[in-house]
Design a protein around this motif. Sequence first.
Motif, short mmCIF file in Angstrom:
data_model
loop_
_atom_site.label_atom_id
_atom_site.label_comp_id
_atom_site.label_asym_id
_atom_site.label_seq_id
_atom_site.Cartn_x
_atom_site.Cartn_y
_atom_site.Cartn_z
N MET A 21 194.01 96.74 39.22
CA MET A 21 195.05 96.44 38.67
C MET A 21 194.71 96.10 37.44
SD MET A 21 197.85 93.87 40.19
CE MET A 21 198.17 93.58 41.45
N THR A 22 195.62 96.75 36.51
CA THR A 22 195.17 96.53 34.93
C THR A 22 196.06 95.64 34.07
OG1 THR A 22 194.29 99.41 34.76
CG2 THR A 22 194.92 97.77 32.80
N ARG A 23 195.40 94.68 33.57
CA ARG A 23 196.46 93.70 33.08
C ARG A 23 196.21 93.44 31.83
NH1 ARG A 23 192.11 88.01 32.90
NH2 ARG A 23 191.12 89.00 30.97
N ALA A 24 197.83 93.29 30.64
CA ALA A 24 196.93 92.63 29.31
C ALA A 24 198.33 91.53 29.04
CB ALA A 24 198.18 93.42 29.21
N LEU A 25 197.58 91.06 28.47
CA LEU A 25 197.88 89.41 27.52
C LEU A 25 199.54 90.08 26.56
CD1 LEU A 25 197.44 86.60 27.29
CD2 LEU A 25 196.34 87.57 25.81
N ILE A 26 200.54 89.60 26.60
CA ILE A 26 201.30 90.02 26.14
C ILE A 26 201.77 88.61 25.30
CG2 ILE A 26 204.03 90.72 25.35
CD1 ILE A 26 202.35 92.60 26.72
N VAL A 27 201.16 87.97 23.55
CA VAL A 27 201.37 86.81 22.76
C VAL A 27 202.96 87.81 22.11
CG1 VAL A 27 200.67 85.93 21.13
CG2 VAL A 27 199.08 87.35 22.96
N GLY A 49 208.58 95.38 37.79
CA GLY A 49 208.31 95.78 38.77
C GLY A 49 206.91 95.73 38.66
N TYR A 50 207.01 94.91 36.68
CA TYR A 50 205.78 94.61 36.89
C TYR A 50 204.53 92.98 37.83
CZ TYR A 50 205.70 97.25 33.18
OH TYR A 50 205.67 98.55 32.17
N ASP A 51 203.46 92.78 38.03
CA ASP A 51 203.39 91.49 38.45
C ASP A 51 202.85 90.33 36.97
OD1 ASP A 51 201.71 88.92 39.64
OD2 ASP A 51 199.74 90.91 40.08
N VAL A 52 203.99 89.46 36.87
CA VAL A 52 204.36 88.96 35.98
C VAL A 52 203.47 87.26 36.34
CG1 VAL A 52 205.30 88.11 33.84
CG2 VAL A 52 205.59 89.84 35.19
N THR A 53 202.67 87.14 35.47
CA THR A 53 202.40 86.04 34.96
C THR A 53 202.66 85.12 33.88
OG1 THR A 53 200.58 85.34 35.96
CG2 THR A 53 200.50 83.60 35.22
N GLY A 61 203.15 102.01 30.99
CA GLY A 61 202.81 102.91 31.82
C GLY A 61 201.97 103.75 31.94
N GLU A 62 201.85 104.22 30.74
CA GLU A 62 200.97 105.08 29.86
C GLU A 62 199.66 104.09 29.72
OE1 GLU A 62 201.77 105.31 25.62
OE2 GLU A 62 204.24 106.76 26.43
N GLN A 63 199.24 103.32 29.90
CA GLN A 63 198.03 102.88 29.72
C GLN A 63 197.84 102.58 31.38
OE1 GLN A 63 196.63 102.65 27.07
NE2 GLN A 63 198.35 103.79 26.19
N GLY A 64 198.79 102.38 32.32
CA GLY A 64 198.41 102.52 33.70
C GLY A 64 198.28 100.65 34.52
#
Length: 186
Positions: A1-7, A130-134, A101-104
Amino acid sequence: MTRALIVIDMQRGFDDLDFWGPTANPDCEANVSALVSAWTAAGDPIVVVRHDSAAPGSPLHPGNPGNALVEVVAAVSPALFVTKNVNSAFYGDPDLHAWLGEQGIDELVICGIQTNMCVETTARMAGNLGYDVTVALDATRTFDLTTDAAGLGTVTRTAAELMATTALVLQGGGFARIATTADITG
């Protein structure tokens, strides 16, 4: 799973307590810094979101110094920089959902200001998409809120009550997991 931090909306204008009122969680900025450091060390993408208020009197209006990001976030070289003038980062420019989506990317960790406004709205939409959100609750903060509500009269909640309610609604409603910065970075 690819993750990103949203600030979200870590802007100097939120330090204007004469405008916003009492706040909670003085450790928010330090916890955002810890998350940014962890993401940077891992080489994972960071998305920085800035609120550009349309109201000229708002500290967050682009013409006001409060629109600037706080130092720890201003120093980030984000993979994506989003500007918005509504609560959800998914209604900003450029299109956050398309970029993810483009970044997977399918896992999001969200932090920032205000807990019960832009953070909660973005987390709800992310969950619905549909994102896995924390949500790193201790890396968010908000302000006391009072309003007149039809049928309820004047309703007041402290910042701490609003943060607890947001945690309850997001996790209890299945939109996101609530975690601490230490849980996420540990």
